[in-house]
Write a protein that holds these residues in place. Structure first.
Motif, mmCIF file in Angstrom:
data_model
loop_
_atom_site.group_PDB
_atom_site.id
_atom_site.type_symbol
_atom_site.label_atom_id
_atom_site.label_comp_id
_atom_site.label_asym_id
_atom_site.label_seq_id
_atom_site.Cartn_x
_atom_site.Cartn_y
_atom_site.Cartn_z
ATOM 1 N N SER A 45 18.593 1.849 44.518
ATOM 2 C CA SER A 45 17.254 1.604 43.985
ATOM 3 C C SER A 45 17.103 2.266 42.625
ATOM 4 O O SER A 45 17.727 3.282 42.330
ATOM 5 N N THR A 46 16.258 1.676 41.791
ATOM 6 C CA THR A 46 16.014 2.283 40.482
ATOM 7 C C THR A 46 15.185 3.544 40.599
ATOM 8 O O THR A 46 15.206 4.400 39.718
ATOM 9 N N GLU B 179 11.948 -2.503 34.874
ATOM 10 C CA GLU B 179 11.693 -3.770 35.556
ATOM 11 C C GLU B 179 12.900 -4.695 35.460
ATOM 12 O O GLU B 179 13.261 -5.381 36.416
ATOM 13 N N ASN B 180 13.550 -4.716 34.280
ATOM 14 C CA ASN B 180 14.735 -5.557 34.110
ATOM 15 C C ASN B 180 15.868 -5.098 35.021
ATOM 16 O O ASN B 180 16.568 -5.920 35.631
ATOM 17 N N LEU C 131 15.560 -3.436 37.818
ATOM 18 C CA LEU C 131 15.194 -3.738 39.197
ATOM 19 C C LEU C 131 15.482 -5.202 39.521
ATOM 20 O O LEU C 131 16.013 -5.517 40.589
ATOM 21 N N ASN C 132 15.168 -6.092 38.596
ATOM 22 C CA ASN C 132 15.443 -7.514 38.816
ATOM 23 C C ASN C 132 16.943 -7.771 38.950
ATOM 24 O O ASN C 132 17.383 -8.571 39.786
ATOM 25 N N GLU C 133 17.735 -7.064 38.127
ATOM 26 C CA GLU C 133 19.187 -7.220 38.206
ATOM 27 C C GLU C 133 19.714 -6.728 39.551
ATOM 28 O O GLU C 133 20.615 -7.330 40.141
ATOM 29 N N VAL D 18 18.050 -6.636 42.383
ATOM 30 C CA VAL D 18 17.643 -7.594 43.409
ATOM 31 C C VAL D 18 18.598 -8.788 43.420
ATOM 32 O O VAL D 18 19.029 -9.250 44.485
ATOM 33 N N ASN D 19 18.959 -9.278 42.222
ATOM 34 C CA ASN D 19 19.905 -10.392 42.141
ATOM 35 C C ASN D 19 21.270 -9.998 42.684
ATOM 36 O O ASN D 19 21.938 -10.780 43.376
ATOM 37 N N HIS E 107 21.230 -10.065 46.437
ATOM 38 C CA HIS E 107 21.348 -11.435 46.931
ATOM 39 C C HIS E 107 22.791 -11.913 46.881
ATOM 40 O O HIS E 107 23.277 -12.574 47.801
#
Length: 287
Positions: free
Chosen positions: A47-48, A61-62, A64-66, A68-69, A72
């Protein structure tokens, strides 16, 4: 016997696990259930945390999005890996002549998922080591040790290489688990085609109590139409059993599990653990 549960992780022990599982399924006329558990930790990424103060809100935020991807993508890879492992299990069992089997994939931890399937199984088959076996030669996998200790069902712990089962050794001590071993053999006449060895280890080879136990087991097996080769040896159980396996070219060991106190396990281990660690043949453990 109705169902045999095979626990696999796709490691170098998997092929042997499938072959031994197939052998027992054929001998005992049982169906097979192959279980592969995707470790839930392998799907998690770091986690960030609260990094906005050090790298800026936008950058956080960027990132965190990375992440999450990435999570997946890891989930997709784990699903593909599970499919490949179970496909390999299917091909291995089919090549051994097995038609009645089920493939199951769960996500979580094996020691937690295991008991859900153990309840409806009569025999558990699992490899002596796992994915990290090459880094811990001679040691039991953590999951193996925990499952064998906690399972109420007989557990077959297999080595890396498969060997045709021709000679069976019963390590007999007169305990309840030892009596379960005799009953297991008596329930399945198919074992009468194999060479059966019955071994008791005592502090002295003139120990009358040990000799009486050995004779009782011999007579029980004879009534069940077995002709066992019987021996009473003097010494430490683990050394005597391992030496006997080598000298007599034993291909399957049947023994009771963890017959001493929990404190003794923690301090000096147990005969069961030491034999599982040192044995290069499958060990069928009864509680």
């Amino acid at each position: 016997m109705k169902t045999i549960l095979i626990c696999t992780d796709g490691s170098s022990f998997a092929e042997s696990v499938y072959k031994y599982g197939a052998w027992f399924a054929i001998q005992l006329n049982a169906k097979l259930n192959v279980l592969f558990v995707t470790d839930i930790q392998s799907q998690k990424v770091s986690s960030t945390g609260n990094l906005s103060g050090s790298i800026g809100l936008g950058a956080s935020e960027n990132l965190l999005n990375e992440l999450v991807n990435l999570e997946h993508e890891k989930a997709k890879l784990n699903n593909q890996r599970a499919r490949l492992i179970l496909q390999n299990a299917s091909e291995a069992l089919t090549s051994e002549g097995i038609k009645d089997f089920q493939l199951t994939n769960k996500t979580g931890f094996l020691v937690d998922c295991f008991h859900e399937f153990e309840e409806n199984s009569d025999l558990i088959v699992l490899g002596k080591g796992g994915e990290t076996a090459d880094f811990g030669f001679g040691h039991l996998g953590a999951n193996v040790d925990r499952i064998v200790r906690s399972s109420s069902k007989p557990c077959l712990v297999t080595p890396r290489e498969f060997k045709t089962i021709e000679r069976i050794l019963i390590a007999y001590d007169g305990s309840l688990s030892g009596q379960k071993i005799l009953q297991f053999l008596g329930d399945y006449p198919c074992f009468q085609n194999l060479e059966i060895h019955l071994l008791t280890v005592a502090k002295s080879n003139s120990d009358q109590t040990a000799l009486a136990r050995l004779n009782e087991a011999k007579q029980w097996l004879q009534r069940a139409r077995f002709e066992p080769v019987c021996s009473l040896l003097e010494g430490e159980p683990e050394k005597a059993i391992v030496n006997y396996i080598t000298q007599q070219d034993i291909s399957l060991l049947l023994m009771g599990a963890y017959g001493h106190s929990r404190i003794r396990h923690l301090v000096i281990g147990s005969t069961t653990t030491q034999i599982l660690q040192s044995s290069n043949i499958p060990v069928l453990v009864f509680r």
